[in-house]
Design a protein around this motif. Structure first.
Motif, short mmCIF file in Angstrom:
data_model
loop_
_atom_site.label_atom_id
_atom_site.label_comp_id
_atom_site.label_asym_id
_atom_site.label_seq_id
_atom_site.Cartn_x
_atom_site.Cartn_y
_atom_site.Cartn_z
N MET A 58 52.84 52.92 18.29
CA MET A 58 52.65 53.91 19.34
C MET A 58 53.95 54.22 20.06
O MET A 58 54.18 55.35 20.51
CB MET A 58 51.60 53.43 20.34
N SER A 59 54.85 53.22 20.18
CA SER A 59 56.11 53.47 20.87
C SER A 59 56.92 54.55 20.16
O SER A 59 57.56 55.39 20.80
CB SER A 59 56.93 52.18 20.96
N TRP A 60 56.88 54.58 18.83
CA TRP A 60 57.59 55.61 18.08
C TRP A 60 56.88 56.95 18.16
O TRP A 60 57.51 58.01 18.23
CB TRP A 60 57.75 55.18 16.62
N SER A 61 55.55 56.91 18.19
CA SER A 61 54.79 58.16 18.30
C SER A 61 55.03 58.83 19.65
O SER A 61 55.19 60.05 19.74
CB SER A 61 53.29 57.89 18.11
N VAL A 62 55.06 58.02 20.72
CA VAL A 62 55.32 58.57 22.05
C VAL A 62 56.74 59.12 22.12
O VAL A 62 56.99 60.19 22.71
CB VAL A 62 55.09 57.50 23.14
N ALA A 63 57.69 58.42 21.51
CA ALA A 63 59.07 58.90 21.49
C ALA A 63 59.18 60.25 20.79
O ALA A 63 59.95 61.12 21.21
CB ALA A 63 59.98 57.88 20.81
N ALA A 64 58.38 60.43 19.74
CA ALA A 64 58.40 61.71 19.02
C ALA A 64 57.88 62.85 19.89
O ALA A 64 58.26 64.01 19.70
CB ALA A 64 57.56 61.60 17.74
N LEU A 65 57.01 62.52 20.87
CA LEU A 65 56.53 63.54 21.79
C LEU A 65 57.53 63.81 22.91
O LEU A 65 57.73 64.95 23.34
CB LEU A 65 55.20 63.08 22.41
N VAL A 66 58.17 62.75 23.40
CA VAL A 66 59.06 62.88 24.56
C VAL A 66 60.42 63.44 24.18
O VAL A 66 61.04 64.19 24.94
CB VAL A 66 59.22 61.50 25.25
N ALA A 67 60.91 63.10 22.99
CA ALA A 67 62.27 63.49 22.58
C ALA A 67 62.50 65.01 22.65
O ALA A 67 63.55 65.44 23.15
CB ALA A 67 62.58 62.97 21.18
N PRO A 68 61.58 65.85 22.16
CA PRO A 68 61.83 67.29 22.28
C PRO A 68 61.92 67.76 23.73
O PRO A 68 62.71 68.64 24.05
CB PRO A 68 60.61 67.92 21.58
N LEU A 69 61.10 67.18 24.61
CA LEU A 69 61.16 67.55 26.02
C LEU A 69 62.50 67.13 26.62
O LEU A 69 63.13 67.88 27.37
CB LEU A 69 60.02 66.88 26.79
N MET A 70 62.93 65.93 26.27
CA MET A 70 64.22 65.42 26.77
C MET A 70 65.37 66.32 26.33
O MET A 70 66.20 66.73 27.15
CB MET A 70 64.43 63.99 26.27
N SER A 71 65.42 66.62 25.04
CA SER A 71 66.53 67.45 24.54
C SER A 71 66.47 68.85 25.13
O SER A 71 67.50 69.45 25.45
CB SER A 71 66.49 67.51 23.01
N GLY A 72 65.25 69.39 25.30
CA GLY A 72 65.13 70.73 25.87
C GLY A 72 65.65 70.81 27.29
O GLY A 72 66.38 71.75 27.64
N VAL A 73 65.32 69.82 28.11
CA VAL A 73 65.78 69.81 29.50
C VAL A 73 67.30 69.71 29.56
O VAL A 73 67.97 70.46 30.29
CB VAL A 73 65.12 68.66 30.27
N PHE A 74 67.86 68.80 28.79
CA PHE A 74 69.31 68.62 28.83
C PHE A 74 70.04 69.85 28.30
O PHE A 74 71.01 70.32 28.90
CB PHE A 74 69.71 67.37 28.02
N LEU A 75 69.59 70.37 27.16
CA LEU A 75 70.30 71.49 26.54
C LEU A 75 70.17 72.78 27.36
O LEU A 75 71.11 73.57 27.44
CB LEU A 75 69.80 71.70 25.12
#
Length: 429
Positions: free
Chosen positions: A351-368
């Motif tokens: 589940m830790s990897w599945s949650v990361a797959a959901l959060v990572a696009p949000l993280m990159s979108g905010v930063f970029l």
């Protein structure tokens, strides 16, 4: 290296593992060879179906959410029903839901079935990892997990290359081929893999009743590892979500990104086995510390890349981290898991990897969108440093891999039409 030395190295890398492991490995490879849908889902929805990029993102998020939800449920099933029944249910469900997705046209139907595909496809992971821990000797587990990870990446590399050609002919054919190959995996499990769940004594049953999800959540060291796994996964996910967008904003083409990211798959296929031979008996504490730093600062180097070759060089750095981290971390999860709670523990880790797959696009979108690519790559360095420090603290006095209470595998022969529940740990005779 001479041909004789190469043959000896390969022989030593694959020797000593039970036949059941190789059938499980074969099932993994076939499954990844047919993983077409994840590769071209966004293109299918936007180009073939004419939906917006926002809708394609929503479908991808629902697919990921299904994986998050099923991780814990599949972990419980793995411990209660057994590894083999869980694998059969997960793979059969994936086969039919993927095929069904190819026939869906209404936006709501596509989204709903994509959610089911995410649930079904992710449900097999806790069972695979728990079964691998059951059938492989403790001293061989890092090597076994490494070989399985190698099969995943080899299969994905081949399927990614083939997905484009299949899509040019028919997107529906891709859905049906993936469904058929996933069904083939279920057939391999049904015919060749006996149940591996260790035998329960009366004392074990009482202990097993106490190993619930609450037990996992109260296990401070293990949940710390899960949290650190999430941080590391958040970094690695940027190779698929942050890197292509950042390269595009810098004026590079999709083909340029393809050349750079292809280095990841090539290096894993070429180096996973020899690197594992070097690390398999080394201290996991330092392996996880070093791999976290390599991941974080490997992505941080992206801030200084100005050519495709430079981007490829940064990919080399964090790919080495991935090669070291994946089998080591999975082995640590096994060492921290009680024998009769492996499914639940592996489910939480998955589940830790599945949650990361959901959060990572949000993280990159905010930063970029708001700060710039340099801040994203700097954040990766910070996250990698935090993860390294966490592993250094948590991995001190790590329990030994083998304990006297752990049951030894027993060779038995099972009929293909049985679904044993609670059979001894086995290898096919």
């Amino acid at each position: 290296m001479s041909p004789a030395s190469l043959r000896r190295a390969v022989r030593e890398s694959v020797s000593g593992l039970p036949p059941a492991f190789w059938w499980l490995w074969t099932s993994t490879l076939v499954n990844r060879l047919g993983a077409f849908v994840a590769t071209y889902m966004a293109l299918y929805l936007t180009l073939d179906r004419g939906y917006s990029a926002s809708y394609a993102g929503l479908v991808a998020a629902l697919h990921g959410l299904g994986g998050v939800i099923s991780s814990l449920g599949a972990g419980v099933m793995t411990d209660r029903l057994g590894r083999r029944p869980t694998l059969l249910i997960a793979q059969t469900s994936t086969a039919f839901s993927v095929a069904l997705l190819g026939f869906m046209h209404h936006p709501a139907a596509i989204a709903a079935v994509a959610f089911l595909v995410g649930m079904a496809s992710n449900a097999s992971r806790p069972a695979v990892q728990a079964m691998m821990a059951d059938i492989v000797r403790p001293e061989d587990r890092v090597r076994a997990f490494s070989l399985n990870y190698w099969a995943i990446n080899l299969g994905f590399a081949v399927s990614s290359a083939g997905a484009g050609f299949i899509a040019e002919v028919s997107y529906l054919a891709g859905f049906l081929i993936e469904g058929a190959m996933t069904l083939a995996c279920a057939i391999v499990v049904f015919l060749k893999l006996p149940e591996s769940r260790p035998t329960r004594t009366a004392g074990d049953r009482a202990e097993d009743d106490e190993v619930g999800l609450g037990t996992v959540l109260r296990d401070g060291r293990f949940m710390g590892v899960v949290g650190l796994s999430f941080l590391v996964a958040l970094i690695f996910q940027q190779g698929a979500v942050g890197l292509p967008v950042a390269m595009g904003e810098a004026g590079f083409t999709p083909a340029d990104y393809g050349l750079a990211i292809a280095v990841n798959g090539v290096l894993i296929v070429a180096l996973q086995i020899p690197v594992t031979r070097f690390i398999e008996h080394r201290d996991p504490q330092w392996l996880l510390v070093v791999s976290s730093l390599l991941a974080g600062y490997g992505f941080a180097l992206t801030a200084f890349a100005g050519s495709v070759a430079a981007f490829a060089l940064t990919v080399c750095v964090w790919t080495l981290a991935e090669i070291v981290n994946a089998p080591t971390q999975t082995g640590v999860v096994v060492r921290l898991s009680p024998v009769h709670g492996r499914g639940r523990y592996q489910g939480m880790y998955t589940m830790s990897w599945s949650v990361a797959a959901l959060v990572a696009p949000l993280m990159s979108g905010v930063f970029l969108d708001h700060l710039g690519a340099e801040w994203l790559w700097g954040a990766c360095a910070v996250i990698g440093t935090i993860a390294a420090a966490g592993y250094w603290l948590l991995m001190r006095s790590l329990p030994q891999e083998s304990t006297p209470a752990e049951p030894k595998p027993v060779a038995v022969r099972l009929q293909p039409d049985t679904l044993p529940d609670g059979e001894p740990s086995t290898t096919p005779s």
